[in-house]
Design an enzyme around this catalytic site. Structure first.
Site, PDB file in Angstrom:
ATOM      1  N   CYS A  81      22.441   5.092   9.571  1.00 19.39           N
ATOM      2  CA  CYS A  81      23.742   5.747   9.506  1.00 19.39           C
ATOM      3  C   CYS A  81      24.531   5.714   8.061  1.00 19.39           C
ATOM      4  O   CYS A  81      24.079   4.694   7.766  1.00 19.39           O
ATOM      5  CB  CYS A  81      24.567   5.447  10.554  1.00 19.39           C
ATOM      6  N   ARG A 123      19.774   7.811   4.972  1.00 23.36           N
ATOM      7  CA  ARG A 123      20.106   6.762   6.060  1.00 23.36           C
ATOM      8  C   ARG A 123      20.246   7.351   7.673  1.00 23.36           C
ATOM      9  O   ARG A 123      20.340   6.473   8.410  1.00 23.36           O
ATOM     10  CB  ARG A 123      21.649   6.308   5.915  1.00 23.36           C
ATOM     11  N   TRP A 136      21.719   7.983  12.426  1.00 24.55           N
ATOM     12  CA  TRP A 136      20.318   7.515  12.989  1.00 24.55           C
ATOM     13  C   TRP A 136      20.792   6.876  14.123  1.00 24.55           C
ATOM     14  O   TRP A 136      20.996   5.828  14.367  1.00 24.55           O
ATOM     15  CB  TRP A 136      19.678   6.807  12.191  1.00 24.55           C
ATOM     16  N   ASN A 172      28.302   2.051  11.027  1.00 23.09           N
ATOM     17  CA  ASN A 172      26.871   1.841  10.715  1.00 23.09           C
ATOM     18  C   ASN A 172      26.463   0.484  10.992  1.00 23.09           C
ATOM     19  O   ASN A 172      27.151  -0.600  10.683  1.00 23.09           O
ATOM     20  CB  ASN A 172      26.753   2.108   9.251  1.00 23.09           C
ATOM     21  N   GLY A 173      25.408  -0.036  11.974  1.00 22.14           N
ATOM     22  CA  GLY A 173      25.133  -1.377  12.430  1.00 22.14           C
ATOM     23  C   GLY A 173      24.958  -1.229  13.935  1.00 22.14           C
ATOM     24  O   GLY A 173      24.567  -0.222  14.686  1.00 22.14           O
ATOM     25  N   GLU A 178      -1.965   2.613   2.987  1.00 19.44           N
ATOM     26  CA  GLU A 178      -0.754   3.369   2.393  1.00 19.44           C
ATOM     27  C   GLU A 178      -0.950   4.967   2.892  1.00 19.44           C
ATOM     28  O   GLU A 178      -0.110   5.686   3.167  1.00 19.44           O
ATOM     29  CB  GLU A 178      -0.482   2.862   1.133  1.00 19.44           C
ATOM     30  N   LYS A 229       1.632   7.482   4.613  1.00 15.92           N
ATOM     31  CA  LYS A 229       2.031   8.658   4.175  1.00 15.92           C
ATOM     32  C   LYS A 229       1.739   9.810   5.001  1.00 15.92           C
ATOM     33  O   LYS A 229       2.765  10.552   5.175  1.00 15.92           O
ATOM     34  CB  LYS A 229       1.688   8.616   2.821  1.00 15.92           C
ATOM     35  N   GLU A 241       3.526   9.733   8.701  1.00 11.68           N
ATOM     36  CA  GLU A 241       4.877   9.690   8.629  1.00 11.68           C
ATOM     37  C   GLU A 241       5.395  11.412   8.205  1.00 11.68           C
ATOM     38  O   GLU A 241       6.830  11.629   8.832  1.00 11.68           O
ATOM     39  CB  GLU A 241       5.749   8.886   8.054  1.00 11.68           C
ATOM     40  N   HIS A 274     -17.348  -1.815  14.761  1.00  9.66           N
ATOM     41  CA  HIS A 274     -16.888  -2.832  15.833  1.00  9.66           C
ATOM     42  C   HIS A 274     -15.932  -1.991  16.856  1.00  9.66           C
ATOM     43  O   HIS A 274     -15.045  -2.790  17.300  1.00  9.66           O
ATOM     44  CB  HIS A 274     -16.281  -4.098  14.945  1.00  9.66           C
ATOM     45  N   LYS A 278      15.534   6.613   5.658  1.00  6.88           N
ATOM     46  CA  LYS A 278      15.121   6.021   4.481  1.00  6.88           C
ATOM     47  C   LYS A 278      15.387   4.448   4.561  1.00  6.88           C
ATOM     48  O   LYS A 278      14.374   3.655   4.204  1.00  6.88           O
ATOM     49  CB  LYS A 278      15.743   6.719   3.312  1.00  6.88           C
TER      50      LYS A 278
HETATM   51  O1  M6R Z   1      13.682   0.056   1.485  1.00  9.54           O
HETATM   52  P1  M6R Z   1      12.228  -0.471   2.050  1.00  9.54           P
HETATM   53  O2  M6R Z   1      11.270  -0.505   0.968  1.00  9.54           O
HETATM   54  O3  M6R Z   1      12.693  -2.007   2.396  1.00  9.54           O
HETATM   55  O4  M6R Z   1      11.537  -0.012   3.113  1.00  9.54           O
HETATM   56  C1  M6R Z   1      10.517  -0.162   4.082  1.00  9.54           C
HETATM   57  C2  M6R Z   1       9.939   0.862   4.992  1.00  9.54           C
HETATM   58  O5  M6R Z   1      10.996   1.101   5.733  1.00  9.54           O
HETATM   59  C3  M6R Z   1       9.562   1.929   4.071  1.00  9.54           C
HETATM   60  O6  M6R Z   1       8.588   1.650   3.168  1.00  9.54           O
HETATM   61  C4  M6R Z   1       8.888   2.845   4.966  1.00  9.54           C
HETATM   62  O7  M6R Z   1       7.726   2.413   5.349  1.00  9.54           O
HETATM   63  C5  M6R Z   1       8.623   4.290   4.070  1.00  9.54           C
HETATM   64  N1  M6R Z   1       9.195   5.413   4.773  1.00  9.54           N
HETATM   65  C6  M6R Z   1       7.220   4.738   3.824  1.00  9.54           C
HETATM   66  O8  M6R Z   1       7.047   5.816   3.168  1.00  9.54           O
END
Ligand code: M6R
Length: 586
Positions: free
Chosen positions: A2, A27, A72, A98-99, A458, A462, A465, A481, A581
């Site tokens: 948030c 956020r 969020w 926020n929290g 990775e 990507k 998500e 396996h 984010k």
């Molecule tokens: O801000 P951070 O790098 O600590 O965030 C970690 C993850 O939340 C972040 O990398 C997330 O996996 C991304 N959305 C991936 O693209």
């Protein structure tokens, strides 16, 4: 998660508050709201959806005092009722938060037994309820008393209909303040402020904002003096600059980011780093940052011959860790606000291990923690899917490991990274045919061996998500396996094979999948043999870069692929569903 913003000005603040909220939508963006104080009334407008939607609902509303929120959801469904600001039942107070308030159930029970009614499903409502619970003459005293009742994490802003202030408090969630003598603001991120110096709240601090004035207090109610934080001029903008989405813009910024990393690290004093004595390394992060940690662990093992292990921060917190004075713990985070990563660092703060923090946001919580801090210099990354920040995290880990090896290695590493930057610049290729093919499927596998397996992890994260396709990654040798059972006619297998020594082994596994109907999409540093091409649906040859940096090179087409698939599916890559984010809650 948030984002919160609050403003007092001598002119209407709608534009400022909406502008601020738009900047911190990273956020959270499932609902948004704003409360204006006008005369002796609190006017609250809330929507399910984005800040842009909220903006369209604000016709005719404005004021000189306002608090705003972009959400969020943690407690309660995503709906207008649960969007902030949350009013107290007597409608005297409005709160944005926020929290997570951990003892909210106990407070609800207690307040309900006293006759209070609750109207939302949020934990935040206990804040507005507590603020109105006592008839303190001074509203600041209500805020102080309320903070003492709360357990958990919070940054909140509150307004009362009877005075002309905004009150803010912080405990374990970020909060910043700005005042230029005319306009005053609170926000979850200083990017909301006009350029200029600002204040950073420390835990258990309260601020009373008036027109052109800020007064800070500790939780005992004593006035405290705060020091201004220097505004850091990051040479990269948080605007779209003619790109359709931040994701594409940020992928295209990668070469500049890598050059900037070199420029900065070339001049950096690494003496303290070189004096470090350690015999084992733990690297800790979440999501993409964890993948950068996996790369870092490979660098420590391969370059320094030192035992290294990457651990997801959420696991690190609760698992048994063998850490002592001989250990180096490296924490990696783009935002520097990830709750699990912060908690992981706090967990070992009493041990004698040396801690090194790598973040992208210089004013973030994590950046102020640990024995040493290094920046990834990527500039603002707005898109939820991390792209340029991943590349810079890996490159910084590479540079630091090479610096630990020797000066000669460090300078070689800088040359390697500059070369990588040049090669990436030339490699923004058209990925559409590849994406068209992948977008047809509802499951995709990524495979690789060694460092290529990390790139596969990775790549899968990507794509999943932002396309919502079920993507999974496996070490190539693991297919037989169990995973092969999932491969059927047409299943796309994205094969990452940049290491010549492992190429043949990787291909053997890939061909086993092909024999079961899988379609192979190969990303490699080697030119394929003519006879191989008949086995590949598609093959992409990457430009030559040093072996340990091939993961960064290979990440670029995988990022572009994810973006393109997302476009084909008509989705928004910058704000994927259910995500945010900055993951500031556990
Ligand atoms: O801000 P951070 O790098 O600590 O965030 C970690 C993850 O939340 C972040 O990398 C997330 O996996 C991304 N959305 C991936 O693209």
């Amino acid at each position: 998660m948030c984002g919160i913003v609050a403003v007092i000005d001598s002119q209407p603040v709608k534009k400022t508050i909406i502008g601020g909220l738009k900047k911190i939508q990273y956020r959270g963006y499932d609902s948004a709201g704003v409360c204006f104080k006008s005369d002796l009334k609190l006017v609250t407008i809330k929507v399910k959806g984005s800040v842009a939607k909220l903006e369209t609902e604000l016709n005719g509303y404005d004021g000189e005092i306002a608090i705003g929120h972009t959400r969020w959801a943690t407690h309660g469904q995503v709906c207008e009722k649960n969007a902030h600001p949350i009013l107290s039942s007597d409608k005297n107070w409005a709160v944005v938060h926020n929290g997570i308030i951990e003892n909210y159930k106990e407070i609800v029970d207690e307040r309900t037994s006293e006759g209070e009614c609750f109207f939302t499903d949020t934990d935040t409502e206990v804040i507005s309820s507590l603020l109105s619970a006592n008839d303190f003459e001074d509203n600041l005293r209500s805020v102080l008393w309320t903070c003492k009742q709360l357990k958990g994490s919070y940054a909140f802003c509150a307004i009362n209909k009877s005075d002309n202030h905004v009150y803010a408090a912080k405990h374990k969630s970020p909060l910043y303040a700005f005042c230029d003598g005319k306009m005053s603001m609170f926000a979850s991120d200083p990017i909301c402020f006009p350029k200029g110096d600002y204040y950073k709240f420390e835990d258990d601090e309260i601020c009373k904002m008036s027109k052109g004035k800020l007064e800070f207090f500790n939780f005992k109610g004593e006035k405290i003096k705060k020091t201004l934080q220097k505004y850091q001029n990051i040479n990269s903008s948080a605007d779209l600059n003619n790109f359709e989405h931040f994701m594409l813009k940020e992928i295209y910024e990668t070469p500049d980011v890598l050059d900037r990393v070199c420029d900065v690290y070339e001049k950096l004093d690494l003496t303290a780093l070189k004096k470090l004595k350690f015999s084992s390394v733990k690297l800790v992060g979440c999501g993409t940052a964890y993948h950068a940690c996996l790369m870092g662990a490979e660098f420590f093992k391969r370059i320094l011959n030192i035992d290294a292990e990457a651990v997801q921060a959420s696991e690190f917190r609760y698992g048994k860790q063998i850490i002592g004075s001989h250990s180096l713990c490296v924490f990696v985070s783009q935002s520097g606000e990830t709750a699990d990563t912060i908690a992981a660092l706090e967990k070992i703060s009493k041990k004698k291990a040396k801690t090194l923090v790598i973040t992208n946001v210089p004013h973030s919580t994590l950046s102020q923690m640990g024995d040493m801090h290094f920046s990834t210099c990527a500039g603002p990354e707005i898109c939820v899917a991390s792209t340029k920040a991943y590349c810079s995290q890996v490159v910084v880990l590479y540079l630091l490991t090479m610096a630990l090896k020797s000066e000669k290695h460090f300078y070689q590493a800088l040359r390697d990274v500059r070369k990588l930057s040049e090669q990436i610049q030339k490699f923004f290729i058209n990925i559409s045919p590849f994406a068209e093919e992948i977008a047809k499927h509802d499951k995709v596998f990524f495979i690789g061996k060694g460092i290529d397996y990390i790139t596969a992890l990775e790549g899968a994260l990507k794509l999943k998500e932002i396309s919502y396709i079920n993507c999974n990654s496996f070490p190539a040798g693991e297919l037989k396996h169990g995973v092969l059972a999932l491969v059927d006619e047409g299943t796309p297998i994205i094969v990452v094979a940049t290491d010549e020594k492992l190429y043949e082994k990787t291909m053997n596994s890939a061909l086993e999948a092909k024999s079961r109907g899988g379609k192979l999409f190969v990303i490699s540093s080697l030119l394929p043999q003519a006879y191989e091409l008949k086995d590949f649906e598609m093959c992409m040859t990457l430009p030559k870069v040093p072996k340990l940096l091939r993961g960064v090179m290979a990440a670029i087409p995988l990022q572009l692929l994810s973006y393109k698939v997302c476009m084909i599916k008509g989705l928004n890559p910058d704000m994927p569903r259910n995500l945010a984010k900055s993951v500031t809650v556990e």
